[in-house]
Design an enzyme around this catalytic site. Sequence first.
Site, PDB file in Angstrom:
ATOM      1  N   LYS A 149       0.841  -1.195   0.000  1.00  0.00           N
ATOM      2  CA  LYS A 149       0.000   0.000   0.000  1.00  0.00           C
ATOM      3  C   LYS A 149       0.887   1.260   0.000  1.00  0.00           C
ATOM      4  O   LYS A 149       2.103   1.176   0.224  1.00  0.00           O
ATOM      5  CB  LYS A 149      -0.921  -0.050   1.228  1.00  0.00           C
ATOM      6  CG  LYS A 149      -1.915  -1.228   1.191  1.00  0.00           C
ATOM      7  CD  LYS A 149      -2.757  -1.276   2.471  1.00  0.00           C
ATOM      8  CE  LYS A 149      -3.816  -2.366   2.401  1.00  0.00           C
ATOM      9  NZ  LYS A 149      -4.649  -2.387   3.644  1.00  0.00           N
ATOM     10  N   TYR A 205     -12.164  -2.945  -3.407  1.00  0.00           N
ATOM     11  CA  TYR A 205     -12.694  -3.105  -2.049  1.00  0.00           C
ATOM     12  C   TYR A 205     -14.230  -3.113  -2.024  1.00  0.00           C
ATOM     13  O   TYR A 205     -14.825  -2.737  -1.014  1.00  0.00           O
ATOM     14  CB  TYR A 205     -12.164  -1.978  -1.161  1.00  0.00           C
ATOM     15  CG  TYR A 205     -10.741  -2.193  -0.665  1.00  0.00           C
ATOM     16  CD1 TYR A 205     -10.387  -3.351   0.059  1.00  0.00           C
ATOM     17  CD2 TYR A 205      -9.745  -1.243  -0.877  1.00  0.00           C
ATOM     18  CE1 TYR A 205      -9.089  -3.535   0.530  1.00  0.00           C
ATOM     19  CE2 TYR A 205      -8.445  -1.427  -0.402  1.00  0.00           C
ATOM     20  CZ  TYR A 205      -8.121  -2.576   0.305  1.00  0.00           C
ATOM     21  OH  TYR A 205      -6.845  -2.768   0.789  1.00  0.00           O
ATOM     22  N   ASN A 261      -1.786  -0.150   7.490  1.00  0.00           N
ATOM     23  CA  ASN A 261      -1.239  -1.489   7.746  1.00  0.00           C
ATOM     24  C   ASN A 261      -0.429  -2.072   6.577  1.00  0.00           C
ATOM     25  O   ASN A 261      -0.257  -3.280   6.464  1.00  0.00           O
ATOM     26  CB  ASN A 261      -2.341  -2.443   8.213  1.00  0.00           C
ATOM     27  CG  ASN A 261      -3.425  -2.668   7.172  1.00  0.00           C
ATOM     28  OD1 ASN A 261      -3.399  -2.071   6.102  1.00  0.00           O
ATOM     29  ND2 ASN A 261      -4.375  -3.524   7.492  1.00  0.00           N
ATOM     30  N   HIS A 291      -1.620  -5.620   1.446  1.00  0.00           N
ATOM     31  CA  HIS A 291      -2.867  -6.330   1.175  1.00  0.00           C
ATOM     32  C   HIS A 291      -2.545  -7.732   0.695  1.00  0.00           C
ATOM     33  O   HIS A 291      -1.577  -7.939  -0.039  1.00  0.00           O
ATOM     34  CB  HIS A 291      -3.667  -5.612   0.077  1.00  0.00           C
ATOM     35  CG  HIS A 291      -4.784  -6.454  -0.481  1.00  0.00           C
ATOM     36  ND1 HIS A 291      -6.027  -6.520   0.112  1.00  0.00           N
ATOM     37  CD2 HIS A 291      -4.818  -7.306  -1.539  1.00  0.00           C
ATOM     38  CE1 HIS A 291      -6.786  -7.370  -0.577  1.00  0.00           C
ATOM     39  NE2 HIS A 291      -6.083  -7.855  -1.578  1.00  0.00           N
ATOM     40  N   GLU A 335      -9.168 -10.555  -7.869  1.00  0.00           N
ATOM     41  CA  GLU A 335      -8.249  -9.419  -7.700  1.00  0.00           C
ATOM     42  C   GLU A 335      -7.136  -9.439  -8.761  1.00  0.00           C
ATOM     43  O   GLU A 335      -6.768  -8.386  -9.299  1.00  0.00           O
ATOM     44  CB  GLU A 335      -7.660  -9.451  -6.281  1.00  0.00           C
ATOM     45  CG  GLU A 335      -8.731  -9.151  -5.227  1.00  0.00           C
ATOM     46  CD  GLU A 335      -8.263  -9.397  -3.797  1.00  0.00           C
ATOM     47  OE1 GLU A 335      -7.086  -9.786  -3.589  1.00  0.00           O
ATOM     48  OE2 GLU A 335      -9.088  -9.200  -2.877  1.00  0.00           O
TER      49      GLU A 335
END
Length: 161
Positions: free
Chosen positions: A20, A60, A123, A126, A137
């Site tokens: 990310k 998402y 965080n 992914h 995905e």
Amino acid sequence: RIHSIFCRMANNERSFIMIKPDGVHRGLVGKIIQRFEERGYKLVALKQMTASKAHLEEHYIDLKDKPFFPSLINYMVSGPVVAMVWQGLDIVKQGRAMLGATNPLASAPGSIRGDYSIQTGRNICHGSDSVDSANREIAHWFKADEINDYNSPFINSWVYE
Ligand code: GDP
Ligand code: MG
């Protein structure tokens, strides 16, 4: 021989793993890639991109009704991500374990989130949560010709029995 053919098919599981924007800004790209390489997984696709809002909202889509959805999308569009496809035995489940729990407070030390992050909203990485999500995905982030289906005899012989 049948056994080895069957194992080779199982070894072709794929997961979508993404670093990310916070992971990119913090210079953790190399360290995260290194963990998957050293574990014995095979990198079959990789690109850096700054994803559009629409692209991330689709990625998402399952979370669209969550209260944190707008802040999640703002976080994810804020900079480039590194999108990857990793391949190998149980990569989906193992990838989730290597990432650690969603909330870094619950991520075990030794996991990526457990070593490098503090809050759920930052965080770092992914990973697909099931083989079905991985397929969805991977198709969302990569064109078929961006995935490199190559044979690696060293991995076949020395990572797998
Ligand atoms: P993951 O599969 O472990 O990434 O977790 P989820 O699919 O449940 O959520 C996707 C991402 O949304 C997480 O990795 C976090 O970046 C973010 N997220 C999830 N839950 C929360 C939350 O309660 N607060 C905030 N700020 N972000 C969250
Ligand atoms: Mg998820």
